[in-house]
Design an enzyme around this catalytic site. Structure first.
Site, short mmCIF file in Angstrom:
data_model
loop_
_atom_site.label_atom_id
_atom_site.label_comp_id
_atom_site.label_asym_id
_atom_site.label_seq_id
_atom_site.Cartn_x
_atom_site.Cartn_y
_atom_site.Cartn_z
N CYS A 70 0.80 -1.23 0.00
CA CYS A 70 0.00 0.00 0.00
C CYS A 70 0.83 1.28 0.00
O CYS A 70 0.54 2.21 -0.76
CB CYS A 70 -0.97 0.01 1.17
SG CYS A 70 -0.20 0.11 2.82
N HIS A 107 -2.19 0.81 7.05
CA HIS A 107 -2.52 0.96 5.63
C HIS A 107 -2.54 2.45 5.29
O HIS A 107 -2.80 3.29 6.16
CB HIS A 107 -3.90 0.34 5.36
CG HIS A 107 -4.34 0.42 3.93
ND1 HIS A 107 -3.64 -0.15 2.90
CD2 HIS A 107 -5.42 1.03 3.36
CE1 HIS A 107 -4.27 0.09 1.75
NE2 HIS A 107 -5.34 0.80 2.01
N ASP A 124 -7.80 3.95 -3.78
CA ASP A 124 -6.96 2.96 -3.11
C ASP A 124 -6.56 1.89 -4.12
O ASP A 124 -7.34 0.99 -4.43
CB ASP A 124 -7.72 2.34 -1.94
CG ASP A 124 -6.81 1.52 -1.03
OD1 ASP A 124 -5.68 1.21 -1.44
OD2 ASP A 124 -7.25 1.19 0.10
#
Length: 263
Positions: A70, A107, A124
């Protein structure tokens, strides 16, 4: 990011020149990124340090044509969006493991505002099998996406829970963060025996009709909801799968680190 590097990045994800920083462009970039840049944790198992400086992110994703997790994927994507005229904020989230939340900064996701006044959008491209398109951040109703039904639900202290098919995925903060804020947890993800990124190998990419993933030596293909698994016979087959399915050329097969092998 200069114009040439932005053009190279767009070429990396197969996206033509953009005419404006609007919602439709954001949707196109979001999908194209997930279909071109794999979610993968191979660096941890290749002994490669993961650095979050802008130059390192762009070198890995654009020049070396690798993927990442991420912090790397959303970190690089934020730089591209900003270069194309979008307003981007980096925000932290804690990932759900069942009903338990992971550590702070577990994250990183992006809040994106567009020139057409739509949104704000939750973008995302670094959460594996997540939404194909950005989600409306301030809409708590049903949001149908090719990947499933999503909800973004307000919870305590102004945070937001992101749900997929009614299952909570992560809890999102609204406070704006810098990349430097994520460096300690990024290091923890690479080195701590408790980190799930050390527990297994994964390389995964969105496809036009599903997803393809390589988990260790198991090639997993999902097509229109149908899943098949193939065990790869040897190292040569594994390296060929990384190259042919994910565009990643390696000179050796990543080896799973042991729980005590902290770098």
């Amino acid at each position: 990011m200069d114009d040439k590097l932005a053009d190279d990045y767009r070429g990396r994800i197969g996206c033509p020149p953009v005419s404006g920083a609007d919602a439709e462009t954001l949707r196109s970039l979001h999908r194209a990124h997930q279909m071109s840049v794999p979610f993968e944790n191979l660096s941890i198992h290749l002994g490669e340090p993961i650095r979050l400086a802008e130059a390192d992110l762009l070198a890995k994703v654009v020049a070396r044509r690798r993927g990442g997790f991420c912090y790397e994927l959303n970190g690089a994507f934020a730089l591209l969006l900003s270069a194309l005229g979008f307003e981007v904020e980096r925000v932290a989230a804690r990932v759900y493991g069942g009903t338990t939340l992971g550590p702070p900064f577990d994250h990183m996701a992006l809040v994106v505002r567009t020139a057409d006044g739509s949104g704000p959008w939750l973008a995302d491209v670094g959460f594996g099998a997540h939404s194909t398109y950005p989600l409306l951040l301030e809409d708590s109703g049903e949001q149908l996406d090719p990947a499933g039904m999503f909800h973004v639900v307000p919870v305590s202290d102004g945070d937001l829970d992101v749900l997929k098919a009614s299952e909570p995925q992560y809890r999102l903060e609204r406070r704006v963060r810098s990349m430097e804020d994520f460096v300690p947890t990024c290091w923890w993800q690479q080195t701590a025996p408790e980190s799930h990124f050390r527990a297994g190998l994964i390389c995964s990419l969105l496809t036009g009709d599903g997803r393809i993933s390589l988990s260790g030596r198991t090639l997993i293909t999902t097509t229109n909801g149908s899943r098949t698994e193939d065990e790869l016979a040897d190292d040569a087959a594994v390296l060929a799968a990384y190259r042919d399915h994910f565009g990643i050329t390696l000179d050796r097969v990543p080896e799973l680190v042991t729980s005590g092998d902290c770098r």
